[in-house]
Structure formats: C-alpha cells, structure tokens
Design an enzyme around this catalytic site. Sequence first.
Site, PDB file in Angstrom:
ATOM      1  N   SER A 150      22.228  24.296 -17.499  1.00  0.00           N
ATOM      2  CA  SER A 150      23.176  23.278 -17.065  1.00  0.00           C
ATOM      3  C   SER A 150      23.190  22.103 -18.042  1.00  0.00           C
ATOM      4  CB  SER A 150      22.857  22.845 -15.630  1.00  0.00           C
ATOM      5  OG  SER A 150      23.914  22.105 -15.065  1.00  0.00           O
ATOM      6  N   ASP A 227      29.055  30.396  -9.358  1.00  0.00           N
ATOM      7  CA  ASP A 227      28.564  29.047  -9.635  1.00  0.00           C
ATOM      8  C   ASP A 227      29.617  28.031  -9.191  1.00  0.00           C
ATOM      9  OD1 ASP A 227      27.828  26.608 -10.937  1.00  0.00           O
ATOM     10  OD2 ASP A 227      26.770  27.737 -12.485  1.00  0.00           O
ATOM     11  N   HIS A 260      24.375  28.803  -9.386  1.00  0.00           N
ATOM     12  CA  HIS A 260      23.867  27.883 -10.397  1.00  0.00           C
ATOM     13  C   HIS A 260      22.351  27.691 -10.342  1.00  0.00           C
ATOM     14  CE1 HIS A 260      24.866  24.903 -13.462  1.00  0.00           C
ATOM     15  NE2 HIS A 260      24.073  24.018 -12.883  1.00  0.00           N
TER      16      HIS A 260
END
Length: 282
Positions: A150, A227, A260
Amino acid sequence: MAALTVISEHACFGGRQGFYRHDSATTAGPMQFAVFVPPQASSGRVPVVTYLAGLTCTEETFTIKAGAQRVAAELGLMLVMPDTSPRAATLPGDRESWDLGIGAGFYVDATRAPWSAHYRMFSYVTEELPALVAAHFPARADRQGIFGHSMGGHGALVCALRRPDRYRTVSAFAPICAPSLVPWGEKAFSAYLGADRERWADYDSCALIRKGGRVGPHLLVDQGLADKFLDVQLKPELLEAACKSADRTLTLRRHAGYDHGYYFIQTFVADHLRHHAAGLAA
C-alpha cells in the site's frame, strides 16, 4: 555509527527475530525497526530485503502478520522492517487523521515546515537504515532488495526507481501507484511537499518511470481485485500504462477475491521473497 538498543530478540526458524531502537540523525529522534536474521548468517553475510509497511502500521505489522520468516530462512534472506514514520516529535495535526502524520510518513523527505524537521523517511530508508543494518548485522550491502504494501508499496517502488544503485530487486503488494493523482497522495504530498506538483513527481512511481524509462530493476506487483481501495487510491492500471509507454518490464498479477489485508500478503509473500532471492543471487 549510532548505538542500538535491543527491545527484544527471539529464536525463529533457526535464525533470530529482533526488535531494536536507535537515535536517528535523519529524523531527529528515536526510531524503531525489526530485523530477521536467517540461519545462513552464522557462516557469512547474507542478502537483505527491506519491507515498507502501509498506513497506520509499525515495524511489528509485517513482522508478526505476514509469516515471512519461514521462507526467508529457507532462502537465506535477512528481512528489515522499519517503522512508517517518526513518532517522538509532536507536530501540529500529526495525530488528527490516520492518513497523515503518525504512521503515515509516505516515505518522502518533507520540504515543508513543520514536517521537514523530522519526516525524512526516504533518506532514512535508503541511507541511514541500510548503513545501520550493515554496521550491526551480517548483511551484504551489495545485495539489497525492497518491497512493501500500500503506502509502503509506493515507497518501495519509489526507492528502487530513484536508487537503482542500492536496490537490485523490488516488488509491491497493492501499491499506491500514482500518489499525485489520488486522495491519499494529494493529502500527504500537499502537507509534506507543498503545493508545487512538480516536486511531487520525485515520489510518484508513474512519473519516475515515464522520466527514467528502463532504468532500475524489474517490477513485480500483486493486486487483489476485492480490494476496497483499488479504484480510488491504488490505480494499478496507471502503473501498467506508464511501464508500457517507457518500454519497462512489469509483472502485474491481479487476483480475484483478495482484499487489501494481510491474508492477501500471507498468500503471496513467498513468491515475493523468491523473486528477491533470485535477483539478489544473480
């Protein structure tokens, strides 16, 4: 070289998992990081791969959740996990939201006050921390890779693209591919770097690829299609387009059903470590 304070050390898959603290000249305060030393280090220095975590995370997040040590021990890789921001200094607004300030350093060298006094995570990750690790652990300074998730995936790509002399391998899980064009990046870059978007390009993977072309290592990226941040914040299609326009090699794998979180990372972390091991052995 700064002294280390040992927070804790633990036997792990024939090696050692440790947590450490030191006084950082780069961030002007104490920083914490974790290191996994594989069993192969008992007979000589080993390649090292640095992992950059995402928003709200610390040096403990990947270390505890990813399950990476078993594979790193098999491959003979040292893992280094820094914190995601300075934490000792109290700055205006640094604790008001989860995506700016504490836990959200974005791996940039801030140029705007008050952040510029402490938030220098790019230099910390690419200069001070590698030197510290090489001085205190059996790491091969000439065999380094970097990866992340991320915000940390963004950081890993930027570090590798800007410092191909240091990083021979790079990969990312669900990276923020074009931070200059998404809400997370616009908020952080405005605060840390100011309103001049030309400065932002130094920390935007897509802009760096368009500028630098083929320079730097092969990119491996994994992205879950479930995600919730995919369409608004991550935008892997922009990374894909930038690599295509620059004729740069990219392996972008899209995975149905994965979100995620760290179950996603656990699933594919072995692939990433093998990618690094192969590149660092060459």
